[in-house]
Design an enzyme around this catalytic site. Structure first.
Site, mmCIF file in Angstrom:
data_model
loop_
_atom_site.group_PDB
_atom_site.id
_atom_site.type_symbol
_atom_site.label_atom_id
_atom_site.label_comp_id
_atom_site.label_asym_id
_atom_site.label_seq_id
_atom_site.Cartn_x
_atom_site.Cartn_y
_atom_site.Cartn_z
ATOM 1 N N THR A 86 2.253 -9.119 7.621
ATOM 2 C CA THR A 86 2.950 -7.861 7.401
ATOM 3 C C THR A 86 3.195 -7.094 8.692
ATOM 4 O OG1 THR A 86 1.997 -7.683 5.189
ATOM 5 C CG2 THR A 86 2.891 -5.668 6.152
ATOM 6 N N LYS B 102 7.913 -4.167 6.213
ATOM 7 C CA LYS B 102 7.887 -2.949 5.411
ATOM 8 C C LYS B 102 9.041 -2.035 5.845
ATOM 9 C CE LYS B 102 4.090 -3.486 2.897
ATOM 10 N NZ LYS B 102 4.070 -3.428 1.413
ATOM 11 N N ASP C 84 7.855 -5.613 -7.869
ATOM 12 C CA ASP C 84 6.430 -5.392 -7.585
ATOM 13 C C ASP C 84 5.920 -4.246 -8.447
ATOM 14 O OD1 ASP C 84 3.874 -5.068 -6.678
ATOM 15 O OD2 ASP C 84 4.385 -4.699 -4.600
ATOM 16 N N LYS D 293 0.030 -9.556 -8.548
ATOM 17 C CA LYS D 293 -1.159 -9.099 -7.835
ATOM 18 C C LYS D 293 -2.283 -8.935 -8.846
ATOM 19 C CE LYS D 293 1.306 -6.484 -4.243
ATOM 20 N NZ LYS D 293 1.611 -5.116 -3.726
ATOM 21 N N ASP E 250 1.580 -14.149 -0.101
ATOM 22 C CA ASP E 250 1.371 -12.957 0.738
ATOM 23 C C ASP E 250 -0.080 -12.526 0.587
ATOM 24 O OD1 ASP E 250 1.664 -10.674 2.269
ATOM 25 O OD2 ASP E 250 2.522 -9.493 0.636
ATOM 26 N N ASP F 4 -2.379 -11.846 3.267
ATOM 27 C CA ASP F 4 -2.784 -11.611 4.661
ATOM 28 C C ASP F 4 -3.768 -10.462 4.808
ATOM 29 O OD1 ASP F 4 -1.023 -9.558 4.032
ATOM 30 O OD2 ASP F 4 -0.008 -9.573 5.971
#
Length: 331
Positions: free
Chosen positions: A129, A154, A228, A250, A300, A302
């Site tokens: 990111t 972002k 998301d 998530k 993703d 990280d």
């Protein structure tokens, strides 16, 4: 899971400093605040971790209290399947669900993926990111990470075409995905999508606010768009089919790995591509999510790379490759 009598529960809030700061459209933070759960039975202990998220009305203190309130039910034999009904989706259930899976795997002498009859995860390339900032600052941060094959950028609304152009110039070979964190509007949606397409971005995540994303169904999307904040568990999938091409799963949103795996199956059946994502947290949060990676187009995970320190027995990262957890960590 069959009932385990006399399961004991311990939970606590832990804090891990972030290297520098982590900035998105909603603000910046300098530490990851997690809630860790331990469930024990017959001298074995399973662990889980969650990240309460204020965007969804969660706080560490309220999450800790919700977890502690399940002590009597767990002692009485509450199963992981019953937990899905006993608690709503969210961070608290995630930590408990993952801790119970860890305990089940230890009790059965199996790795978690074998216990759950899922494919064995292998190493995967994870996104790295780049925080929101001015174009020059983002370009400088990107230049330091330009050796990484997948970058997550972002963005934050006004000035985003300049930001993504600067990032692409600084990392000409990296695959780019973008996360606007609900910061775009109908007025700038098509202009910003076009700028991302020009920069060769592969995917744009949550450009419009959740509940105000109808415009995505009315335009021609030049690149894939991923939900998301608009998607949480299986129940939220079907209404998004005309607006999104992919969904970000998530565990802190789904309420644990149990629902995340069911959601991944349902999303694939509906034709969505899958991203497996994370909050900024330690390897204990990432480890269960690795079981979703065999179904994911984008990984993703990280979070630990953004911290000044990870917990003991953390996931192995080799550059941008992330490897499945050792049993000393989880599962």
């Amino acid at each position: 899971m069959t009932s385990m009598k006399l399961v004991t529960l311990a939970a606590r809030i832990e804090r891990f400093p972030i290297a520098g700061s982590f900035t998105i459209s909603r603000g910046a933070k300098t530490e990851a605040v997690t809630v860790v759960v331990e469930v024990s039975h017959d001298r074995l202990t399973g662990r889980g971790e969650c990240v309460p998220y204020s965007r969804y009305g969660e706080t560490p203190e309220a999450t800790l209290a919700a977890i502690q309130a399940m002590q009597q039910a767990l002692a009485g034999g509450l199963t992981r399947q019953a937990l899905q009904v006993a608690m709503p989706p969210g961070a608290a259930r995630n930590a408990l669900d993952c801790a119970l899976i860890d305990l089940e795997a230890k009790s059965a002498g199996l790795r978690a993926w074998n216990l759950l009859n899922r494919p064995t995860p292998g190493e995967r390339i994870t996104a790295y990111t780049i925080s929101l900032a001015a174009p020059e600052a983002m370009a400088a941060a990107t230049a330091k990470a330009a050796h990484r094959p997948l970058l997550k950028i972002k963005l934050g609304g006004d000035g985003d075409p300049e930001r993504i152009a600067a990032v692409r110039k600084a990392a000409p070979e990296s695959e780019l995905i973008v996360d606007a964190n609900e910061a775009w509007t109908e007025a700038n949606l098509e202009h910003n999508l076009a700028a991302c397409a020009t920069a060769g971005v592969t995917l744009v995540e949550q450009p419009l606010p959740s509940g105000k994303d109808e415009a995505l169904a009315r335009i021609r999307r030049p690149i894939a768009v991923c939900a998301d904040e608009s998607v949480h568990d299986r129940s939220s999938l079907a209404p998004l089919r005309e607006r999104y091409d992919a969904v970000n799963i998530k565990l802190d949103k789904t309420g644990g790995l149990t629902e995340a795996l069911a959601m991944a199956d349902a999303a694939q059946a509906l034709g969505f591509e899958i991203m497996i994502g994370c909050m900024v947290a330690t390897s204990l949060s990432m480890a269960p999510a690795m079981l979703v990676t065999p179904q994911a187009r984008f990984v993703d995970l990280d979070g630990p790379l953004l911290l000044t320190r990870d917990r003991d027995h953390g996931l192995r990262y080799d550059g941008s490759l992330v490897y499945p957890p050792d049993s000393a960590l989880w599962g």
